[in-house]
Structures are given as C-alpha cells and as structure tokens.
Scaffold this active site. Structure first.
Site, PDB file in Angstrom:
ATOM      1  N   GLY A   1       0.254  -8.110   0.802  1.00  0.00           N
ATOM      2  CA  GLY A   1       1.018  -6.879   0.631  1.00  0.00           C
ATOM      3  C   GLY A   1       1.158  -6.522  -0.831  1.00  0.00           C
ATOM      4  O   GLY A   1       0.244  -5.969  -1.448  1.00  0.00           O
ATOM      5  N   GLY A   2       2.296  -6.877  -1.418  1.00  0.00           N
ATOM      6  CA  GLY A   2       2.619  -6.492  -2.790  1.00  0.00           C
ATOM      7  C   GLY A   2       1.502  -6.728  -3.799  1.00  0.00           C
ATOM      8  O   GLY A   2       1.174  -5.841  -4.608  1.00  0.00           O
TER       9      GLY A   2
ATOM     10  N   GLU B   1       6.877  -5.271  10.329  1.00  0.00           N
ATOM     11  CA  GLU B   1       7.673  -4.090   9.940  1.00  0.00           C
ATOM     12  C   GLU B   1       7.621  -3.023  11.035  1.00  0.00           C
ATOM     13  O   GLU B   1       8.604  -2.319  11.274  1.00  0.00           O
ATOM     14  CB  GLU B   1       7.185  -3.557   8.586  1.00  0.00           C
ATOM     15  CG  GLU B   1       7.667  -4.457   7.452  1.00  0.00           C
ATOM     16  CD  GLU B   1       6.809  -4.454   6.199  1.00  0.00           C
ATOM     17  OE1 GLU B   1       6.006  -3.534   6.006  1.00  0.00           O
ATOM     18  OE2 GLU B   1       6.954  -5.414   5.408  1.00  0.00           O
TER      19      GLU B   1
ATOM     20  N   SER C   1       3.914 -12.934   0.923  1.00  0.00           N
ATOM     21  CA  SER C   1       4.072 -13.213  -0.510  1.00  0.00           C
ATOM     22  C   SER C   1       2.903 -13.988  -1.121  1.00  0.00           C
ATOM     23  O   SER C   1       3.104 -14.829  -1.994  1.00  0.00           O
ATOM     24  CB  SER C   1       5.381 -13.962  -0.767  1.00  0.00           C
ATOM     25  OG  SER C   1       6.475 -13.184  -0.337  1.00  0.00           O
TER      26      SER C   1
ATOM     27  N   ASN D   1      -2.728  -4.852   2.416  1.00  0.00           N
ATOM     28  CA  ASN D   1      -1.862  -3.907   3.128  1.00  0.00           C
ATOM     29  C   ASN D   1      -1.018  -3.160   2.090  1.00  0.00           C
ATOM     30  O   ASN D   1      -0.062  -3.720   1.559  1.00  0.00           O
ATOM     31  CB  ASN D   1      -0.984  -4.709   4.103  1.00  0.00           C
ATOM     32  CG  ASN D   1       0.052  -3.853   4.799  1.00  0.00           C
ATOM     33  OD1 ASN D   1       0.009  -2.615   4.718  1.00  0.00           O
ATOM     34  ND2 ASN D   1       0.988  -4.491   5.483  1.00  0.00           N
ATOM     35  N   TRP D   2      -1.382  -1.922   1.848  1.00  0.00           N
ATOM     36  CA  TRP D   2      -0.694  -1.154   0.794  1.00  0.00           C
ATOM     37  C   TRP D   2       0.676  -0.649   1.253  1.00  0.00           C
ATOM     38  O   TRP D   2       1.434  -0.121   0.457  1.00  0.00           O
ATOM     39  CB  TRP D   2      -1.563   0.029   0.346  1.00  0.00           C
ATOM     40  CG  TRP D   2      -2.846  -0.378  -0.330  1.00  0.00           C
ATOM     41  CD1 TRP D   2      -3.288  -1.646  -0.588  1.00  0.00           C
ATOM     42  CD2 TRP D   2      -3.860   0.506  -0.843  1.00  0.00           C
ATOM     43  NE1 TRP D   2      -4.501  -1.604  -1.226  1.00  0.00           N
ATOM     44  CE2 TRP D   2      -4.870  -0.298  -1.388  1.00  0.00           C
ATOM     45  CE3 TRP D   2      -3.999   1.897  -0.875  1.00  0.00           C
ATOM     46  CZ2 TRP D   2      -6.024   0.249  -1.978  1.00  0.00           C
ATOM     47  CZ3 TRP D   2      -5.139   2.445  -1.460  1.00  0.00           C
ATOM     48  CH2 TRP D   2      -6.138   1.631  -2.013  1.00  0.00           C
ATOM     49  N   LYS D   3       0.964  -0.769   2.526  1.00  0.00           N
ATOM     50  CA  LYS D   3       2.229  -0.277   3.096  1.00  0.00           C
ATOM     51  C   LYS D   3       2.455   1.193   2.691  1.00  0.00           C
ATOM     52  O   LYS D   3       1.485   1.928   2.554  1.00  0.00           O
ATOM     53  CB  LYS D   3       3.389  -1.182   2.675  1.00  0.00           C
ATOM     54  CG  LYS D   3       3.070  -2.658   2.971  1.00  0.00           C
ATOM     55  CD  LYS D   3       4.259  -3.550   2.965  1.00  0.00           C
ATOM     56  CE  LYS D   3       3.792  -4.969   3.288  1.00  0.00           C
ATOM     57  NZ  LYS D   3       4.881  -5.899   3.484  1.00  0.00           N
TER      58      LYS D   3
ATOM     59  N   GLU E   1       2.066 -14.177   9.938  1.00  0.00           N
ATOM     60  CA  GLU E   1       2.942 -13.673   8.892  1.00  0.00           C
ATOM     61  C   GLU E   1       4.395 -14.003   9.229  1.00  0.00           C
ATOM     62  O   GLU E   1       5.069 -13.221   9.918  1.00  0.00           O
ATOM     63  CB  GLU E   1       2.789 -12.160   8.773  1.00  0.00           C
ATOM     64  CG  GLU E   1       1.408 -11.711   8.351  1.00  0.00           C
ATOM     65  CD  GLU E   1       1.484 -10.401   7.584  1.00  0.00           C
ATOM     66  OE1 GLU E   1       1.001 -10.364   6.456  1.00  0.00           O
ATOM     67  OE2 GLU E   1       2.043  -9.431   8.114  1.00  0.00           O
TER      68      GLU E   1
ATOM     69  N   GLY F   1       7.246 -10.130   1.589  1.00  0.00           N
ATOM     70  CA  GLY F   1       7.892  -9.358   0.534  1.00  0.00           C
ATOM     71  C   GLY F   1       9.085 -10.051  -0.099  1.00  0.00           C
ATOM     72  O   GLY F   1       9.877  -9.425  -0.797  1.00  0.00           O
TER      73      GLY F   1
ATOM     74  N   HIS G   1       2.317  -5.343  13.099  1.00  0.00           N
ATOM     75  CA  HIS G   1       2.915  -5.864  11.863  1.00  0.00           C
ATOM     76  C   HIS G   1       4.428  -5.968  12.070  1.00  0.00           C
ATOM     77  O   HIS G   1       5.032  -5.120  12.731  1.00  0.00           O
ATOM     78  CB  HIS G   1       2.600  -4.922  10.696  1.00  0.00           C
ATOM     79  CG  HIS G   1       3.015  -5.498   9.368  1.00  0.00           C
ATOM     80  ND1 HIS G   1       4.317  -5.470   8.941  1.00  0.00           N
ATOM     81  CD2 HIS G   1       2.305  -6.132   8.411  1.00  0.00           C
ATOM     82  CE1 HIS G   1       4.387  -6.067   7.750  1.00  0.00           C
ATOM     83  NE2 HIS G   1       3.187  -6.480   7.410  1.00  0.00           N
TER      84      HIS G   1
HETATM   85  P1  PGA Z   1       3.672  -9.341   1.088  1.00  0.00           P
HETATM   86  O1  PGA Z   1       3.330  -8.560   2.449  1.00  0.00           O
HETATM   87  O2  PGA Z   1       2.377  -9.944   0.586  1.00  0.00           O
HETATM   88  O3  PGA Z   1       4.216  -8.288   0.162  1.00  0.00           O
HETATM   89  O4  PGA Z   1       4.671 -10.386   1.434  1.00  0.00           O
HETATM   90  C1  PGA Z   1       2.445  -9.093   3.399  1.00  0.00           C
HETATM   91  C2  PGA Z   1       2.360  -8.188   4.583  1.00  0.00           C
HETATM   92  O5  PGA Z   1       3.375  -7.590   4.972  1.00  0.00           O
HETATM   93  O6  PGA Z   1       1.278  -8.026   5.180  1.00  0.00           O
END
Ligand code: PGA
Length: 255
Positions: free
Chosen positions: A231-232, A101, A210, A9-11, A168, A174, A99
C-alpha cells in the site's frame, strides 16, 4: 513454478496527472533494475485507469494494471459501481477482491466477495483475493481458522481459473506494524493447504501489511510468500522498485 508478484495498491491516492507521473517514474526505475523474475502490477483508483493503461501500452512498460474493486453485477441500476467488462475494455487485467477496507468500511460481506471472485474468473480478469484477521482474532489464537473460513467461503463455487491470494492481517495494514515472518510463513502454509488441489501449484500467496523496502527481503525469504501487496510504500517509485528488486533477488537465490 509460481512467478512472484509485487502489486502496488494506490488506494484513494493520486489524481490521473499524478498517476501518469508515478507510472512513468516506475517505468524508468524498473528498467534500471533486475526485475525479470517478478511480475509487477499497479492498482490505481478508477479515474486513473485509462491514463495509466495508456502509458503502460505506449511506453511498453513491463507491468500490468489492476483495479481495486469491481461490481459483481454485469450491468444495470447500481449507482456508483463499475463493471468488470468496463475494466477489461480499459486494458485492466486484475481486480482486488475483498480487501479488508472494502469489507470493513463498505460492508462487503463474504457472499459478495464470493460472487465478485467468481465474476472475475468468468470475465477473464485475475482476482486477487484478500484475506486476513483482525487483531482480536489473532490475540485469541484463531487467526488460521478465521482465514480458512474466508477462503472456504470465497472459493465455494470455484471450478477453474487462475487467481492470486493475499494474506493481509488487518492490524498490519497502514499501521507500520508488520507481521512476524514466522507467522506469515505459517499462514502462507495454511492458505496453500486450503486452496483447491489443482490451483495449489499455480496460485501465488502474497503478504500485505506495512511492507517497506526495509522489511521486504526478510518477509519474502522467511515468510515464504510469493510476493507482496504493497500500500503506502507503492506511492514512492524508488521504494516500490526496491521492493520489486528485493523479491527478484530472493527468487534469483541471491539472498
Ligand atoms: P499498507 O497497505 O502497505 O499501506 O499497509 C497494504 C494494503 O492495504 O494492501
């Protein structure tokens, strides 16, 4: 038999030029590693999708492309939104639904999650349904009930169709704080038990929060998940490929 999935997930990162660069790097690195037992997916921002699907098609890369969000409406006066048909036309195969977010920052409520989930199935796009509890709910010992309620609501109208779930925990996204593998395993069990019976044997349960190359192997084996939503760490081609290779090794019984 469930095929594991590692999705990046590149956000809201990388413009389309940077996205092309990353997906090309991924293509080269994935070819050099054993990853045949794992499905790999990237979820770029909307503006990158056309460029990324073009590279994937032209270079025949062994990965699929998903979107991070979509409207639950088919078309019309929804300024700023993007429809599932538009995404499908671009070669997008999957969509993240709910998600945290989107839920927290953009007020996506349970009903909208359920409608978007159902719309994805109708449009033949693979929904990746995200669930997970906030820190205070876990601290109160109510994480399982919270996640079960999220699943029940999203799946209320479910009849048939393939989908993926991603556990998640919000406090792990994050933050660098990864959930304990034993807690992940317990939640994965809870999620599988809450799935409709005919979907249980074919629905991957991913973990996200994470995940890095340093934690992936232990989370995959002890956490008993079918892959990750990253994500990251998915913004670094070498680290993302390392995570894919580790999941592959777990499934090949090499760990
Ligand atoms: P993260 O994000 O690996 O940066 O914690 C995961 C996600 O939001 O899907």
């Amino acid at each position: 038999m469930i095929r594991p999935l590692v999705a990046g997930n590149w956000k809201m990162n990388l413009d389309h030029v940077e996205a092309i660069h990353l997906v090309q790097q991924l293509g080269v690195l994935l070819r050099a590693r054993s990853t045949e037992r794992v499905d790999v997916m990237v979820l770029p921002p909307f503006t990158d999708l056309r460029s990324v699907t073009s590279v994937v098609e032209a270079d025949r890369l062994a990965l699929t492309v998903g979107a991070q969000h979509a409207s639950d409406h088919d078309a019309g006066a929804f300024t700023g939104e993007v429809s599932l048909a538009m995404l499908a036309r671009l070669g997008v195969r999957a969509v993240l639904v709910g998600h945290s977010e989107r839920r927290q920052l953009f007020h996506m409520d349970d009903d909208t999650v359920a409608r978007t989930f159902a719309a994805c199935l109708r449009a033949n796009l693979l929904p990746i349904l995200c669930v997970g509890e906030p820190a205070e709910v876990r601290a109160a010992g109510d994480a399982a009930e919270y996640v079960e309620a999220q699943l029940r609501s999203a799946l209320a109208g479910y009849e048939r169709g393939r989908f993926v779930t991603a556990y998640e925990p919000i406090w792990a996204i994050g933050t660098g704080a990864t959930a304990e593998p034993a807690d992940v395993a317990e939640m994965a069990r809870t999620i599988r038990a809450a799935l409709p019976t005919d979907a249980r044997g074919e629905t991957p349960v991913l973990y996200g929060g994470s995940v890095t190359a340093a934690t992936a192997a232990q989370l995959a084996t002890e956490g008993r998940v079918d892959g990750f939503l990253v994500g990251g760490a998915s913004l670094r081609a070498d680290e993302f490929c390392d995570i894919v290779a580790q999941v592959n090794d777990c499934y090949a019984g090499r760990r």
